[in-house]
Design a protein around this motif. Structure first.
Motif, mmCIF file in Angstrom:
data_model
loop_
_atom_site.group_PDB
_atom_site.id
_atom_site.type_symbol
_atom_site.label_atom_id
_atom_site.label_comp_id
_atom_site.label_asym_id
_atom_site.label_seq_id
_atom_site.Cartn_x
_atom_site.Cartn_y
_atom_site.Cartn_z
ATOM 1 N N GLU A 104 0.830 -1.206 0.000
ATOM 2 C CA GLU A 104 0.000 0.000 0.000
ATOM 3 C C GLU A 104 0.869 1.262 0.000
ATOM 4 O O GLU A 104 0.616 2.203 -0.754
ATOM 5 N N MET A 108 1.243 4.082 -2.967
ATOM 6 C CA MET A 108 1.032 5.486 -2.647
ATOM 7 C C MET A 108 2.250 6.319 -3.070
ATOM 8 O O MET A 108 2.118 7.390 -3.653
ATOM 9 N N CYS A 113 3.257 12.687 -6.182
ATOM 10 C CA CYS A 113 2.353 13.780 -5.857
ATOM 11 C C CYS A 113 2.962 15.041 -6.439
ATOM 12 O O CYS A 113 4.041 15.457 -6.039
ATOM 13 N N ARG A 122 -1.983 13.989 -2.988
ATOM 14 C CA ARG A 122 -2.484 12.612 -3.124
ATOM 15 C C ARG A 122 -2.088 11.732 -1.941
ATOM 16 O O ARG A 122 -2.818 10.823 -1.574
ATOM 17 N N GLN A 125 -4.459 12.537 0.817
ATOM 18 C CA GLN A 125 -5.781 12.013 0.462
ATOM 19 C C GLN A 125 -5.828 10.492 0.627
ATOM 20 O O GLN A 125 -6.811 9.947 1.132
ATOM 21 N N ALA A 126 -4.767 9.804 0.219
ATOM 22 C CA ALA A 126 -4.736 8.340 0.328
ATOM 23 C C ALA A 126 -4.768 7.898 1.791
ATOM 24 O O ALA A 126 -5.457 6.939 2.144
ATOM 25 N N GLY A 128 -6.064 9.560 4.206
ATOM 26 C CA GLY A 128 -7.350 9.952 4.783
ATOM 27 C C GLY A 128 -8.547 9.156 4.320
ATOM 28 O O GLY A 128 -9.634 9.288 4.882
ATOM 29 N N ARG A 129 -8.352 8.257 3.334
ATOM 30 C CA ARG A 129 -9.481 7.447 2.859
ATOM 31 C C ARG A 129 -9.957 6.498 3.947
ATOM 32 O O ARG A 129 -9.158 5.984 4.729
ATOM 33 N N PRO A 130 -11.266 6.197 3.939
ATOM 34 C CA PRO A 130 -11.785 5.201 4.900
ATOM 35 C C PRO A 130 -11.126 3.834 4.672
ATOM 36 O O PRO A 130 -10.785 3.483 3.545
ATOM 37 N N VAL A 131 -10.934 3.096 5.723
ATOM 38 C CA VAL A 131 -10.337 1.765 5.644
ATOM 39 C C VAL A 131 -11.375 0.810 5.082
ATOM 40 O O VAL A 131 -12.512 0.766 5.514
ATOM 41 N N ALA A 132 -10.944 0.020 4.100
ATOM 42 C CA ALA A 132 -11.852 -0.945 3.465
ATOM 43 C C ALA A 132 -12.036 -2.154 4.320
ATOM 44 O O ALA A 132 -11.247 -2.563 5.091
#
Length: 132
Positions: A104, A108, A113, A122, A125-126, A128-132
């Motif tokens: 991961e 990233m 960026c 980026r 933002q990456a 800060g994304r919700p965990v899947a």
């Protein structure tokens, strides 16, 4: 030997030795008339066992169990092997998780960026994304 000598002989901090005594991994030391802790070669061996166990990633409880088994030299070693097998499975799971983390982070970082501001970054933002 005194606690400082035990610390030197095993590359262990004095506070760690006191902690191991407090939680029962090391027997309480014999005290001199003046209250100084004294130790013998069996304490060096036991502390080295604890230190090696910790280096291998065994938990305090696992080491406590292994020490209890080691204190019964005539006992079958199947239980010790079982503890080691369970620990290996835990290590393999952590390695799997670390591999996924590495992949991961690599993805990233590879994306790069080129944003001018943090609002467009980026990487931020990456993360800060919700965990899947």
């Amino acid at each position: 030997m005194q606690i400082g000598e035990l610390a030197s002989a095993t590359a262990t901090k004095v506070t760690t030795i006191r902690f191991y005594e407090e939680i029962g991994l090391l027997d309480r030391s014999v005290r001199t008339a003046s209250g100084r802790r004294t130790y013998g070669l069996p304490d060096v061996d036991r502390l080295n066992f604890i230190r090696n166990g910790r280096r291998l990633g065994f938990s305090i409880d696992e080491i406590r169990s292994l020490l209890a088994l080691a204190d019964q030299p005539e006992r079958d070693c199947a239980e010790a092997a079982d503890i080691a097998s369970r620990h290996l499975a835990d290590v393999e799971e952590r390695l799997r998780q670390l591999g996924a983390l590495r992949d991961e982070l690599a993805a990233m970082s590879a994306a790069g960026c080129c944003a001018k501001t943090m609002a467009e970054c980026r990487v931020i933002q990456a993360i800060g994304r919700p965990v899947a």
